[in-house]
Design an enzyme around this catalytic site. Structure first.
Site, PDB file in Angstrom:
ATOM      1  N   LYS A  98      66.023   4.816  30.892  1.00  0.00           N
ATOM      2  CA  LYS A  98      64.853   4.522  30.046  1.00  0.00           C
ATOM      3  C   LYS A  98      65.257   3.711  28.823  1.00  0.00           C
ATOM      4  O   LYS A  98      64.446   2.952  28.279  1.00  0.00           O
ATOM      5  CB  LYS A  98      64.129   5.811  29.656  1.00  0.00           C
ATOM      6  CG  LYS A  98      64.973   6.837  28.900  1.00  0.00           C
ATOM      7  CD  LYS A  98      64.922   6.684  27.405  1.00  0.00           C
ATOM      8  CE  LYS A  98      65.819   7.689  26.733  1.00  0.00           C
ATOM      9  NZ  LYS A  98      65.819   7.582  25.250  1.00  0.00           N
TER      10      LYS A  98
ATOM     11  N   THR B  76      60.335   6.330  24.026  1.00  0.00           N
ATOM     12  CA  THR B  76      61.391   5.394  23.637  1.00  0.00           C
ATOM     13  C   THR B  76      60.882   3.956  23.597  1.00  0.00           C
ATOM     14  O   THR B  76      61.365   3.144  22.815  1.00  0.00           O
ATOM     15  CB  THR B  76      62.587   5.507  24.608  1.00  0.00           C
ATOM     16  OG1 THR B  76      62.937   6.882  24.749  1.00  0.00           O
ATOM     17  CG2 THR B  76      63.793   4.756  24.071  1.00  0.00           C
TER      18      THR B  76
ATOM     19  N   SER C  37      62.596   4.716  17.713  1.00  0.00           N
ATOM     20  CA  SER C  37      63.461   4.327  18.824  1.00  0.00           C
ATOM     21  C   SER C  37      64.395   3.188  18.440  1.00  0.00           C
ATOM     22  O   SER C  37      63.966   2.063  18.182  1.00  0.00           O
ATOM     23  CB  SER C  37      62.611   3.900  20.029  1.00  0.00           C
ATOM     24  OG  SER C  37      63.420   3.320  21.025  1.00  0.00           O
TER      25      SER C  37
END
Length: 336
Positions: A188, A245, A251
């Protein structure tokens, strides 16, 4: 329990607050002597998690021997590039069947090992597990509601970790899919770089939604090929972690991607973020895994081209949009 946290950055600090709140005897280790002195004196990580106070009960040390030998549970929170070196450092002091909970995210480029595989490679006599999910340190440190999943080989181990971490603001689920949980957490970050690049180029919400949706499709296909389960990638360590994210202001991967979309090199972006950007370290490994398992991962491939082969971000976007026409779900067939 006596719990040692290896790594005193933002995530290590946030988990220290959580585990101390849960009544555990917590020791925090870091290789950085200045960092440990600051934490011991100020009871706050002033650079990486300002405003989050640590209790006087928490102990800090740079001595890995005392930190590891006294621990009933070790929580590995060092950035992914340092998992192997830290594992080597603590190996002489690890007891047989010592429980090590990895909460970092990444894949080793040379070996294509997940982080628990690296730990097990260096410390064969330990028992490893992984805790992952949408859990920014900035929010956990402030005791904001968070939900994660722990993966382990045995249900007993998973439930032990669940009990240690569970609180009124930190909910923990269990799963036997250790490989799926780790792959979701690592991959991810690569997709979040793409989301950030799109933001940096000035793309809108439509593009962000497309990257998240097609990104989880890429992650799921590779994850299943490597032995993970589809339900894991539809869960907290898959789509859950991917959403937060790709979208959150906290993030570091999205922020680094944004800067790259603005014209920075990946090295300049990492310097500006001033923390380890895990997606940069996992991008090559993700691309190699895609080739190894013969999985089409165009977003991962585009990120690699932008990061390491000087492809302009605008050109990468155009290549993604003008790829050969295809169906969204290749396993579905037409009636006519």
């Amino acid at each position: 329990m006596k719990i040692t946290i290896l790594g005193a950055g933002s995530w290590g600090t946030a988990l220290t607050v959580l585990l101390d709140d849960n009544g555990h005897d917590v020791t925090v280790w870091s290789i950085d002597e200045n960092e440990i002195k600051m934490l011991d004196k100020d009871r706050e990580h002033k650079t990486k998690l300002p405003g989050v106070k640590l209790s006087e009960k928490v102990k800090f040390t740079t001595d890995e021997k005392s930190a590891v030998t006294s621990a009933e549970m070790i929580v590995m929170v060092v950035p992914s590039p340092f998992i192997r070196s830290t594992s080597k450092k603590i190996k002489p002091y690890v007891k047989d069947r010592q429980l090590i909970v990895n909460v970092s995210k990444g894949i080793e480029e040379d070996t294509l090992f997940t982080l628990t595989e690296i730990i097990k490679d260096e410390i064969p006599n330990c028992e490893v597990a992984a805790l992952s999910g949408p859990s920014h340190a900035e929010e956990v440190g402030k005791k904001m509601p968070t939900t994660v999943v722990v993966g382990a080989k045995s249900k007993e181990t998973a439930m032990l970790i669940q009990d240690a971490f569970m609180s009124e603001y930190f909910r923990v689920y269990t799963s036997p899919d250790l490989i799926g949980i780790e792959l979701g957490g690592a991959l991810k970050n690569v997709i979040a770089l793409a989301a950030g690049i799109a933001d940096g180029l000035g793309c809108g919400d439509n593009a962000k939604a497309a990257i998240i949706t097609r990104g989880i499709s890429e992650i799921t296909k590779l994850g299943i090929a490597m032995g993970g389960h589809a339900s894991t990638f539809a869960g907290l360590s898959g789509i859950g972690d991917l959403i937060v994210t790709c979208a959150s202001v906290h993030s570091r991967n999205r922020k680094a991607g944004y800067l790259i979309g603005q014209g920075y090199t990946y090295k300049q972006a990492m310097d500006d973020v001033n923390m380890v950007v895990e997606g940069v370290y996992s991008a090559k490994a993700a691309y190699k895994l895609a080739k190894k398992y013969n999985i089409s991962m165009p977003i991962v491939e585009a990120v690699n081209e932008v990061l390491f082969n000087d492809l302009c971000a605008k050109d990468a976007l155009k290549l993604l949009l003008t790829r050969m026409r295809t169906s969204e779900s290749l396993d579905l067939t037409w009636d006519k």
